[in-house]
Design a protein around this motif. Structure first.
Motif, PDB file in Angstrom:
ATOM      1  N   UNK A 164       3.313  14.371  -8.934  1.00  0.00           N
ATOM      2  CA  UNK A 164       4.326  15.432  -8.919  1.00  0.00           C
ATOM      3  C   UNK A 164       4.951  15.614 -10.301  1.00  0.00           C
ATOM      4  N   UNK A 165       5.244  14.519 -10.985  1.00  0.00           N
ATOM      5  CA  UNK A 165       5.841  14.622 -12.318  1.00  0.00           C
ATOM      6  C   UNK A 165       4.864  15.215 -13.329  1.00  0.00           C
TER       7      UNK A 165
ATOM      8  N   UNK B  83       0.841  -1.202   0.000  1.00  0.00           N
ATOM      9  CA  UNK B  83       0.000   0.000   0.000  1.00  0.00           C
ATOM     10  C   UNK B  83       0.877   1.253   0.000  1.00  0.00           C
ATOM     11  N   UNK B  84       1.942   1.241   0.799  1.00  0.00           N
ATOM     12  CA  UNK B  84       2.844   2.380   0.868  1.00  0.00           C
ATOM     13  C   UNK B  84       3.542   2.622  -0.462  1.00  0.00           C
ATOM     14  N   UNK B  85       4.019   1.562  -1.101  1.00  0.00           N
ATOM     15  CA  UNK B  85       4.707   1.733  -2.383  1.00  0.00           C
ATOM     16  C   UNK B  85       3.740   2.194  -3.469  1.00  0.00           C
ATOM     17  N   UNK B  86       2.501   1.714  -3.435  1.00  0.00           N
ATOM     18  CA  UNK B  86       1.499   2.193  -4.399  1.00  0.00           C
ATOM     19  C   UNK B  86       1.213   3.677  -4.203  1.00  0.00           C
ATOM     20  N   UNK B  87       1.104   4.086  -2.944  1.00  0.00           N
ATOM     21  CA  UNK B  87       0.858   5.505  -2.656  1.00  0.00           C
ATOM     22  C   UNK B  87       2.047   6.364  -3.068  1.00  0.00           C
ATOM     23  N   UNK B  88       3.246   5.868  -2.823  1.00  0.00           N
ATOM     24  CA  UNK B  88       4.441   6.619  -3.228  1.00  0.00           C
ATOM     25  C   UNK B  88       4.508   6.756  -4.745  1.00  0.00           C
ATOM     26  N   UNK B  89       4.159   5.702  -5.454  1.00  0.00           N
ATOM     27  CA  UNK B  89       4.147   5.765  -6.917  1.00  0.00           C
ATOM     28  C   UNK B  89       3.114   6.775  -7.406  1.00  0.00           C
ATOM     29  N   UNK B  90       1.923   6.768  -6.802  1.00  0.00           N
ATOM     30  CA  UNK B  90       0.884   7.736  -7.195  1.00  0.00           C
ATOM     31  C   UNK B  90       1.336   9.165  -6.904  1.00  0.00           C
ATOM     32  N   UNK B  91       1.969   9.369  -5.754  1.00  0.00           N
ATOM     33  CA  UNK B  91       2.439  10.710  -5.402  1.00  0.00           C
ATOM     34  C   UNK B  91       3.517  11.175  -6.380  1.00  0.00           C
ATOM     35  N   UNK B  92       4.411  10.275  -6.746  1.00  0.00           N
ATOM     36  CA  UNK B  92       5.463  10.637  -7.693  1.00  0.00           C
ATOM     37  C   UNK B  92       4.870  10.957  -9.061  1.00  0.00           C
ATOM     38  N   UNK B  93       3.918  10.169  -9.511  1.00  0.00           N
ATOM     39  CA  UNK B  93       3.321  10.438 -10.821  1.00  0.00           C
ATOM     40  C   UNK B  93       2.548  11.755 -10.805  1.00  0.00           C
TER      41      UNK B  93
END
Length: 129
Positions: free
Chosen positions: A27-28, A15-25
């Motif tokens: 931001x980009x 769940x944390x890695x999915x959220x981090x990926x969504x946050x990065x996308x």
């Protein structure tokens, strides 16, 4: 019992890695939008300045230079207005991105709360029996 905690830990990590990926996308995507707005404004400013310089090179008499003074002031005003408009658009994009990132973080916090409370509740139930 240990397997149950391990499964919850892995679920939380996913769940944390999915959220981090969504946050990065998010931001980009925001960065891409902001860069596009800035390049578009720079292109318009360069075109207007090039047109002004072309006209300045063609001025041969006092009336031509007098009209250049007015056009130069107009060009400066237009560039300032364009800069303010682009800044407002960038602020809106940044604000929308911040709201989206806040929503992602709230979802992550809720998932963390659920991940901690579910094993504890299961342990209490099994201890009560």
């Amino acid at each position: 019992m240990n397997q149950q905690y391990t499964n919850h830990a892995f679920a939380f990590a996913k769940q944390f890695s999915d959220s981090a990926f969504r946050a990065q996308s998010l931001a980009l995507k925001s960065l891409e939008t902001v860069a596009g707005l800035q390049f578009e404004a720079l292109e318009k400013q360069a075109q207007a300045s090039a047109a002004f310089l072309t006209e300045a090179m063609e001025a041969r008499d006092i009336d031509g230079f007098r009209s250049l003074w007015e056009k130069g002031a107009s060009l400066s005003r237009d560039n300032a207005e364009r800069a303010v408009a682009v800044s407002q658009e960038i602020f809106a994009v940044t604000q929308k991105t911040a709201e989206s990132l806040n929503a992602v973080m709230q979802e992550q916090q809720q998932a963390a709360n659920d991940a901690v409370s579910a094993p504890a509740a299961a342990t209490r139930k099994s201890a009560a029996k």
